[in-house]
Design a protein around this motif. Structure first.
Motif, PDB file in Angstrom:
ATOM      1  N   ALA A  11       0.832  -1.194   0.000  1.00 56.22           N
ATOM      2  CA  ALA A  11       0.000   0.000   0.000  1.00 56.22           C
ATOM      3  C   ALA A  11       0.869   1.247   0.000  1.00 56.22           C
ATOM      4  O   ALA A  11       2.017   1.230   0.457  1.00 56.22           O
ATOM      5  CB  ALA A  11      -0.917  -0.004   1.221  1.00 56.22           C
ATOM      6  N   THR A  12       0.280   2.324  -0.488  1.00 56.16           N
ATOM      7  CA  THR A  12       0.932   3.634  -0.488  1.00 56.16           C
ATOM      8  C   THR A  12       0.062   4.596   0.327  1.00 56.16           C
ATOM      9  O   THR A  12      -1.106   4.297   0.611  1.00 56.16           O
ATOM     10  CB  THR A  12       1.077   4.174  -1.921  1.00 56.16           C
ATOM     11  OG1 THR A  12      -0.231   4.478  -2.436  1.00 56.16           O
ATOM     12  CG2 THR A  12       1.790   3.176  -2.828  1.00 56.16           C
ATOM     13  N   ASP A  15      -3.515   5.108  -0.627  1.00 57.81           N
ATOM     14  CA  ASP A  15      -4.479   4.044  -0.357  1.00 57.81           C
ATOM     15  C   ASP A  15      -5.166   4.173   0.999  1.00 57.81           C
ATOM     16  O   ASP A  15      -6.124   3.455   1.273  1.00 57.81           O
ATOM     17  CB  ASP A  15      -3.784   2.668  -0.398  1.00 57.81           C
ATOM     18  CG  ASP A  15      -3.263   2.305  -1.763  1.00 57.81           C
ATOM     19  OD1 ASP A  15      -4.006   2.482  -2.745  1.00 57.81           O
ATOM     20  OD2 ASP A  15      -2.110   1.824  -1.842  1.00 57.81           O
ATOM     21  N   ALA A  18      -9.100   4.379   1.261  1.00 58.28           N
ATOM     22  CA  ALA A  18      -9.747   3.140   0.813  1.00 58.28           C
ATOM     23  C   ALA A  18      -9.495   1.999   1.797  1.00 58.28           C
ATOM     24  O   ALA A  18     -10.387   1.165   2.021  1.00 58.28           O
ATOM     25  CB  ALA A  18      -9.244   2.756  -0.581  1.00 58.28           C
ATOM     26  N   LEU A  19      -8.321   1.963   2.395  1.00 57.35           N
ATOM     27  CA  LEU A  19      -8.018   0.917   3.377  1.00 57.35           C
ATOM     28  C   LEU A  19      -8.872   1.074   4.630  1.00 57.35           C
ATOM     29  O   LEU A  19      -9.381   0.086   5.158  1.00 57.35           O
ATOM     30  CB  LEU A  19      -6.530   0.931   3.739  1.00 57.35           C
ATOM     31  CG  LEU A  19      -5.601   0.421   2.645  1.00 57.35           C
ATOM     32  CD1 LEU A  19      -4.151   0.756   2.972  1.00 57.35           C
ATOM     33  CD2 LEU A  19      -5.771  -1.079   2.442  1.00 57.35           C
ATOM     34  N   VAL A  66      -1.840  -5.155  -0.073  1.00 59.27           N
ATOM     35  CA  VAL A  66      -3.181  -5.020  -0.615  1.00 59.27           C
ATOM     36  C   VAL A  66      -3.363  -5.984  -1.777  1.00 59.27           C
ATOM     37  O   VAL A  66      -2.414  -6.301  -2.498  1.00 59.27           O
ATOM     38  CB  VAL A  66      -3.509  -3.578  -1.064  1.00 59.27           C
ATOM     39  CG1 VAL A  66      -3.462  -2.625   0.112  1.00 59.27           C
ATOM     40  CG2 VAL A  66      -2.612  -3.102  -2.177  1.00 59.27           C
ATOM     41  N   GLU A  68      -5.705  -6.436  -5.211  1.00 64.88           N
ATOM     42  CA  GLU A  68      -6.566  -5.720  -6.139  1.00 64.88           C
ATOM     43  C   GLU A  68      -7.139  -6.703  -7.148  1.00 64.88           C
ATOM     44  O   GLU A  68      -6.474  -7.661  -7.542  1.00 64.88           O
ATOM     45  CB  GLU A  68      -5.775  -4.646  -6.891  1.00 64.88           C
ATOM     46  CG  GLU A  68      -5.295  -3.521  -6.006  1.00 64.88           C
ATOM     47  CD  GLU A  68      -4.485  -2.491  -6.763  1.00 64.88           C
ATOM     48  OE1 GLU A  68      -4.785  -1.302  -6.609  1.00 64.88           O
ATOM     49  OE2 GLU A  68      -3.552  -2.878  -7.500  1.00 64.88           O
ATOM     50  N   LEU A  73      -9.493  -2.184  -4.863  1.00 64.22           N
ATOM     51  CA  LEU A  73      -8.857  -2.773  -3.696  1.00 64.22           C
ATOM     52  C   LEU A  73      -9.885  -3.695  -3.024  1.00 64.22           C
ATOM     53  O   LEU A  73     -10.972  -3.241  -2.675  1.00 64.22           O
ATOM     54  CB  LEU A  73      -8.433  -1.641  -2.764  1.00 64.22           C
ATOM     55  CG  LEU A  73      -7.445  -1.983  -1.687  1.00 64.22           C
ATOM     56  CD1 LEU A  73      -6.518  -0.798  -1.477  1.00 64.22           C
ATOM     57  CD2 LEU A  73      -8.170  -2.289  -0.409  1.00 64.22           C
ATOM     58  N   CYS A  76      -6.796  -6.612   2.303  1.00 65.22           N
ATOM     59  CA  CYS A  76      -5.538  -6.075   2.807  1.00 65.22           C
ATOM     60  C   CYS A  76      -5.138  -6.809   4.083  1.00 65.22           C
ATOM     61  O   CYS A  76      -5.944  -7.500   4.703  1.00 65.22           O
ATOM     62  CB  CYS A  76      -5.649  -4.582   3.108  1.00 65.22           C
ATOM     63  SG  CYS A  76      -6.725  -4.182   4.510  1.00 65.22           S
TER      64      CYS A  76
END
Length: 177
Positions: A11-12, A15, A18-19, A66, A68, A73, A76
């Motif tokens: 993840a960045t 993200d 959304a996480l 994560v 996808e 997404l 995780c």
């Protein structure tokens, strides 16, 4: 891409929103009842927040993995390298996609990363001990109940608002070598 073959990446910071949404929808509130991993009967409140997720992907020896599929997404987990063993946490699968094998794939990828990239000999995790169905799912995947428990952080709303007074965490361990 499909659920049969999700792609995995770290993840960045982009993200994080959304996480948070994914984790919250998997564990709390009515949306979590779509899947089987809900904690809505034992905890109210939040499961995580943007700061906790950002810490998980930016901390030393920590990353969020994560999955996808179809451009979105869908799952995780957090991994931490703890020198000799890895810790697995913040595991979430979109409730609408649970029961389809995606969780098994995420867990297998997390174990591969811990073993191959970090040289971890074991994977550790803690699960709320009253979550018997979830513990049984991990046991079927090779995790062992250690009987070692730690207290639930009552009074710390970052971990939710307990509806019961008997919550504690149980350590589960799986050899990876």
């Amino acid at each position: 891409m499909s659920l049969a073959n999700p792609t995995f990446r770290s993840a960045t910071p982009a993200d994080v929103p959304a996480l948070v949404t994914l984790v919250e929808s998997s564990y709390r509130g009515d949306s979590s009842r779509t899947g089987w991993t809900t904690e809505a009967d034992i905890l109210d409140g939040r499961r995580t927040d943007p700061d906790m997720v950002a810490d998980a992907l930016g901390g030393p020896g920590s990353r969020m993995l994560v999955a996808e599929a179809d451009g979105g997404l869908v799952a995780c987990c957090q991994l931490e390298d703890r020198g000799g063993h890895a810790y697995f946490g913040m595991f979430a699968v979109d409730p609408a996609l649970q029961r389809g094998g995606l969780g098994k794939k995420v867990l297998a990828e997390a174990e591969r990363v811990a073993r191959e990239e970090w040289g971890a000999k074991e994977m550790h995790m803690t699960v709320i001990s009253v979550r018997e169905d979830l513990i049984a799912w991990y046991v079927r995947r090779g995790y062992v109940r250690t009987g070692e428990t730690s207290p639930f952080p009552y009074g710390d709303e970052r971990f939710g608002l307990p509806k019961r007074d008997d919550l504690q965490f149980e350590l589960l361990v799986k050899p990876l070598a």
